[in-house]
Design a protein around this motif. Sequence first.
Motif, PDB file in Angstrom:
ATOM      1  N   PHE A  75      20.876   0.004 -43.948  1.00  0.00           N
ATOM      2  CA  PHE A  75      21.752   0.959 -43.273  1.00  0.00           C
ATOM      3  C   PHE A  75      22.226   2.022 -44.267  1.00  0.00           C
ATOM      4  CE2 PHE A  75      25.531   2.590 -41.196  1.00  0.00           C
ATOM      5  CZ  PHE A  75      25.177   2.590 -39.853  1.00  0.00           C
ATOM      6  N   GLY A  76      22.657   1.583 -45.446  1.00  0.00           N
ATOM      7  CA  GLY A  76      23.105   2.523 -46.473  1.00  0.00           C
ATOM      8  C   GLY A  76      21.995   3.414 -46.992  1.00  0.00           C
ATOM      9  N   TYR A  77      20.772   2.913 -46.969  1.00  0.00           N
ATOM     10  CA  TYR A  77      19.612   3.701 -47.392  1.00  0.00           C
ATOM     11  C   TYR A  77      19.198   4.683 -46.298  1.00  0.00           C
ATOM     12  CZ  TYR A  77      15.168   4.744 -49.659  1.00  0.00           C
ATOM     13  OH  TYR A  77      14.118   5.393 -50.280  1.00  0.00           O
ATOM     14  N   ALA A  78      19.278   4.237 -45.046  1.00  0.00           N
ATOM     15  CA  ALA A  78      18.791   5.047 -43.931  1.00  0.00           C
ATOM     16  C   ALA A  78      19.657   6.276 -43.649  1.00  0.00           C
ATOM     17  CB  ALA A  78      18.694   4.193 -42.669  1.00  0.00           C
ATOM     18  N   LEU A  79      20.969   6.151 -43.776  1.00  0.00           N
ATOM     19  CA  LEU A  79      21.836   7.283 -43.427  1.00  0.00           C
ATOM     20  C   LEU A  79      21.507   8.548 -44.210  1.00  0.00           C
ATOM     21  CD1 LEU A  79      25.322   5.622 -42.861  1.00  0.00           C
ATOM     22  CD2 LEU A  79      23.711   6.454 -41.152  1.00  0.00           C
ATOM     23  N   PRO A  80      21.483   8.507 -45.545  1.00  0.00           N
ATOM     24  CA  PRO A  80      21.140   9.743 -46.258  1.00  0.00           C
ATOM     25  C   PRO A  80      19.683  10.148 -46.054  1.00  0.00           C
ATOM     26  CG  PRO A  80      21.396   7.936 -47.809  1.00  0.00           C
ATOM     27  CD  PRO A  80      21.847   7.436 -46.472  1.00  0.00           C
ATOM     28  N   SER A  81      18.815   9.170 -45.812  1.00  0.00           N
ATOM     29  CA  SER A  81      17.417   9.477 -45.565  1.00  0.00           C
ATOM     30  C   SER A  81      17.259  10.272 -44.271  1.00  0.00           C
ATOM     31  CB  SER A  81      16.604   8.188 -45.500  1.00  0.00           C
ATOM     32  OG  SER A  81      15.260   8.449 -45.243  1.00  0.00           O
ATOM     33  N   LEU A  82      18.044   9.915 -43.264  1.00  0.00           N
ATOM     34  CA  LEU A  82      17.955  10.582 -41.969  1.00  0.00           C
ATOM     35  C   LEU A  82      18.772  11.879 -41.908  1.00  0.00           C
ATOM     36  CD1 LEU A  82      18.211   7.498 -39.606  1.00  0.00           C
ATOM     37  CD2 LEU A  82      16.224   8.974 -39.906  1.00  0.00           C
ATOM     38  N   PHE A  83      19.912  11.903 -42.605  1.00  0.00           N
ATOM     39  CA  PHE A  83      20.835  13.027 -42.455  1.00  0.00           C
ATOM     40  C   PHE A  83      21.035  13.863 -43.710  1.00  0.00           C
ATOM     41  CE2 PHE A  83      22.150   9.771 -39.386  1.00  0.00           C
ATOM     42  CZ  PHE A  83      21.914  10.490 -38.226  1.00  0.00           C
ATOM     43  N   GLY A  84      20.344  13.514 -44.796  1.00  0.00           N
ATOM     44  CA  GLY A  84      20.455  14.297 -46.026  1.00  0.00           C
ATOM     45  C   GLY A  84      21.552  13.760 -46.926  1.00  0.00           C
ATOM     46  N   ALA A  85      21.347  13.904 -48.215  1.00  0.00           N
ATOM     47  CA  ALA A  85      22.293  13.365 -49.192  1.00  0.00           C
ATOM     48  C   ALA A  85      22.998  14.506 -49.910  1.00  0.00           C
ATOM     49  CB  ALA A  85      21.577  12.465 -50.197  1.00  0.00           C
ATOM     50  N   GLY A  86      24.036  15.020 -49.317  1.00  0.00           N
ATOM     51  CA  GLY A  86      24.825  16.074 -49.950  1.00  0.00           C
ATOM     52  C   GLY A  86      25.792  15.499 -50.969  1.00  0.00           C
ATOM     53  N   ARG A  87      26.377  16.342 -51.774  1.00  0.00           N
ATOM     54  CA  ARG A  87      27.294  15.890 -52.827  1.00  0.00           C
ATOM     55  C   ARG A  87      28.543  15.236 -52.252  1.00  0.00           C
ATOM     56  NH1 ARG A  87      28.415  20.247 -57.153  1.00  0.00           N
ATOM     57  NH2 ARG A  87      28.759  18.433 -58.440  1.00  0.00           N
ATOM     58  N   LYS A  88      28.995  15.684 -51.085  1.00  0.00           N
ATOM     59  CA  LYS A  88      30.233  15.164 -50.515  1.00  0.00           C
ATOM     60  C   LYS A  88      30.000  14.079 -49.475  1.00  0.00           C
ATOM     61  CE  LYS A  88      32.630  19.454 -51.341  1.00  0.00           C
ATOM     62  NZ  LYS A  88      33.333  20.596 -50.811  1.00  0.00           N
ATOM     63  N   ARG A  89      28.776  13.737 -49.222  1.00  0.00           N
ATOM     64  CA  ARG A  89      28.479  12.799 -48.146  1.00  0.00           C
ATOM     65  C   ARG A  89      28.531  11.320 -48.500  1.00  0.00           C
ATOM     66  NH1 ARG A  89      23.880  16.057 -44.925  1.00  0.00           N
ATOM     67  NH2 ARG A  89      25.273  17.603 -44.058  1.00  0.00           N
ATOM     68  N   PRO A  90      28.450  10.911 -49.750  1.00  0.00           N
ATOM     69  CA  PRO A  90      28.462   9.464 -49.998  1.00  0.00           C
ATOM     70  C   PRO A  90      29.663   8.766 -49.366  1.00  0.00           C
ATOM     71  CG  PRO A  90      27.895  10.602 -52.009  1.00  0.00           C
ATOM     72  CD  PRO A  90      28.261  11.651 -50.995  1.00  0.00           C
ATOM     73  N   ILE A  91      30.832   9.360 -49.461  1.00  0.00           N
ATOM     74  CA  ILE A  91      32.029   8.755 -48.868  1.00  0.00           C
ATOM     75  C   ILE A  91      31.867   8.675 -47.346  1.00  0.00           C
ATOM     76  CG2 ILE A  91      34.512   9.057 -48.498  1.00  0.00           C
ATOM     77  CD1 ILE A  91      33.838   8.246 -51.354  1.00  0.00           C
ATOM     78  N   LEU A  92      31.317   9.706 -46.759  1.00  0.00           N
ATOM     79  CA  LEU A  92      31.092   9.714 -45.313  1.00  0.00           C
ATOM     80  C   LEU A  92      30.134   8.595 -44.914  1.00  0.00           C
ATOM     81  CD1 LEU A  92      31.420  10.994 -42.496  1.00  0.00           C
ATOM     82  CD2 LEU A  92      29.502  12.503 -43.086  1.00  0.00           C
ATOM     83  N   TYR A  93      29.045   8.417 -45.675  1.00  0.00           N
ATOM     84  CA  TYR A  93      28.083   7.368 -45.361  1.00  0.00           C
ATOM     85  C   TYR A  93      28.707   5.977 -45.507  1.00  0.00           C
ATOM     86  CZ  TYR A  93      24.586  11.063 -45.435  1.00  0.00           C
ATOM     87  OH  TYR A  93      23.880  12.191 -45.179  1.00  0.00           O
ATOM     88  N   VAL A  94      29.512   5.794 -46.545  1.00  0.00           N
ATOM     89  CA  VAL A  94      30.192   4.510 -46.724  1.00  0.00           C
ATOM     90  C   VAL A  94      31.158   4.277 -45.562  1.00  0.00           C
ATOM     91  CG1 VAL A  94      31.812   3.231 -48.182  1.00  0.00           C
ATOM     92  CG2 VAL A  94      29.912   4.481 -49.228  1.00  0.00           C
ATOM     93  N   PHE A  95      31.877   5.308 -45.164  1.00  0.00           N
ATOM     94  CA  PHE A  95      32.822   5.198 -44.048  1.00  0.00           C
ATOM     95  C   PHE A  95      32.091   4.865 -42.748  1.00  0.00           C
ATOM     96  CE2 PHE A  95      35.482   7.150 -40.682  1.00  0.00           C
ATOM     97  CZ  PHE A  95      36.619   6.364 -40.852  1.00  0.00           C
ATOM     98  N   VAL A  96      30.980   5.535 -42.474  1.00  0.00           N
ATOM     99  CA  VAL A  96      30.196   5.254 -41.266  1.00  0.00           C
ATOM    100  C   VAL A  96      29.670   3.816 -41.306  1.00  0.00           C
ATOM    101  CG1 VAL A  96      28.052   5.818 -40.021  1.00  0.00           C
ATOM    102  CG2 VAL A  96      29.591   7.648 -40.775  1.00  0.00           C
ATOM    103  N   GLY A  97      29.194   3.374 -42.473  1.00  0.00           N
ATOM    104  CA  GLY A  97      28.723   1.998 -42.612  1.00  0.00           C
ATOM    105  C   GLY A  97      29.826   0.986 -42.382  1.00  0.00           C
ATOM    106  N   MET A  98      31.025   1.275 -42.909  1.00  0.00           N
ATOM    107  CA  MET A  98      32.165   0.385 -42.711  1.00  0.00           C
ATOM    108  C   MET A  98      32.549   0.346 -41.227  1.00  0.00           C
ATOM    109  SD  MET A  98      35.923   0.476 -44.455  1.00  0.00           S
ATOM    110  CE  MET A  98      36.415   1.940 -43.546  1.00  0.00           C
ATOM    111  N   LEU A  99      32.571   1.500 -40.572  1.00  0.00           N
ATOM    112  CA  LEU A  99      32.875   1.538 -39.134  1.00  0.00           C
ATOM    113  C   LEU A  99      31.840   0.767 -38.327  1.00  0.00           C
ATOM    114  CD1 LEU A  99      34.110   5.183 -38.498  1.00  0.00           C
ATOM    115  CD2 LEU A  99      35.457   3.089 -38.521  1.00  0.00           C
ATOM    116  N   PHE A 100      30.568   0.892 -38.713  1.00  0.00           N
ATOM    117  CA  PHE A 100      29.502   0.146 -38.042  1.00  0.00           C
ATOM    118  C   PHE A 100      29.739  -1.353 -38.202  1.00  0.00           C
ATOM    119  CE2 PHE A 100      25.158  -1.690 -37.991  1.00  0.00           C
ATOM    120  CZ  PHE A 100      24.825  -1.376 -36.682  1.00  0.00           C
ATOM    121  N   SER A 101      30.121  -1.782 -39.396  1.00  0.00           N
ATOM    122  CA  SER A 101      30.411  -3.188 -39.642  1.00  0.00           C
ATOM    123  C   SER A 101      31.616  -3.659 -38.825  1.00  0.00           C
ATOM    124  CB  SER A 101      30.672  -3.414 -41.138  1.00  0.00           C
ATOM    125  OG  SER A 101      30.969  -4.764 -41.377  1.00  0.00           O
TER     126      SER A 101
END
Length: 146
Positions: A75-101
Motif C-alpha cells: 500500500f505504501g509503495y503503490a500510493l506514490p507509484s500511482l499518484f506521484g512522489a512529490g516532496r510534500k506528499r510523504p506525510i499525505l501518503y502516510v496519513f492515507v495509509g493510516m486512515l485506510f488501516s
Amino acid sequence: MKKKTLIKIVLFIIYIVALSYLLFVAESMGRSDVHFGVNLVPFAEIRRYITRISTIGVMYVGINLLGNIIVMIPFGYALPSLFGAGRKRPILYVFVGMLFSILIEFSQYLTHTGTCDVDDVILNTVGVILGYLLYSVSHRKAKVKS
C-alpha cells in the motif's frame, strides 16, 4: 491512459481484493467472531505479544506483529507509484495509509471479524512508511540509471 498506469491500477486492485480476503474471510487467519475483541490502548497488545512470546509462540507473534507491517508495505509503495512522489506528499501518503488501516479496523469491529486494535493501526502505518521508503529508494535508483 498509459499501459503502465493501467497495469499499476490492476495490480493495486488485486492487492486490495487479496487484502480484503485475508482480513475478512480467511478462516486460517482466525476470521470469526470467536476472536473478536477491541483494544484502544496503544502498544498494549504489542507489549503483551513481546512479553509472552514463550507462551504465545514465536511463529504466532511474528505473524501478528510482522504480518501487520508486511501487509501494508505494498500500500505504501503503490500510493506514490500511482499518484506521484512529490516532496510534500510523504506525510499525505502516510496519513492515507493510516486512515485506510483505521477503516480496516473499524470494519473488523462492525463485522466482528478479527480484533479491532489500535496496535494494528500503528504496525500497519509502519508498513506504509516502509513501503513508501522502498518506493523512494527504488525510484532514486531508477533515476540514477537513466
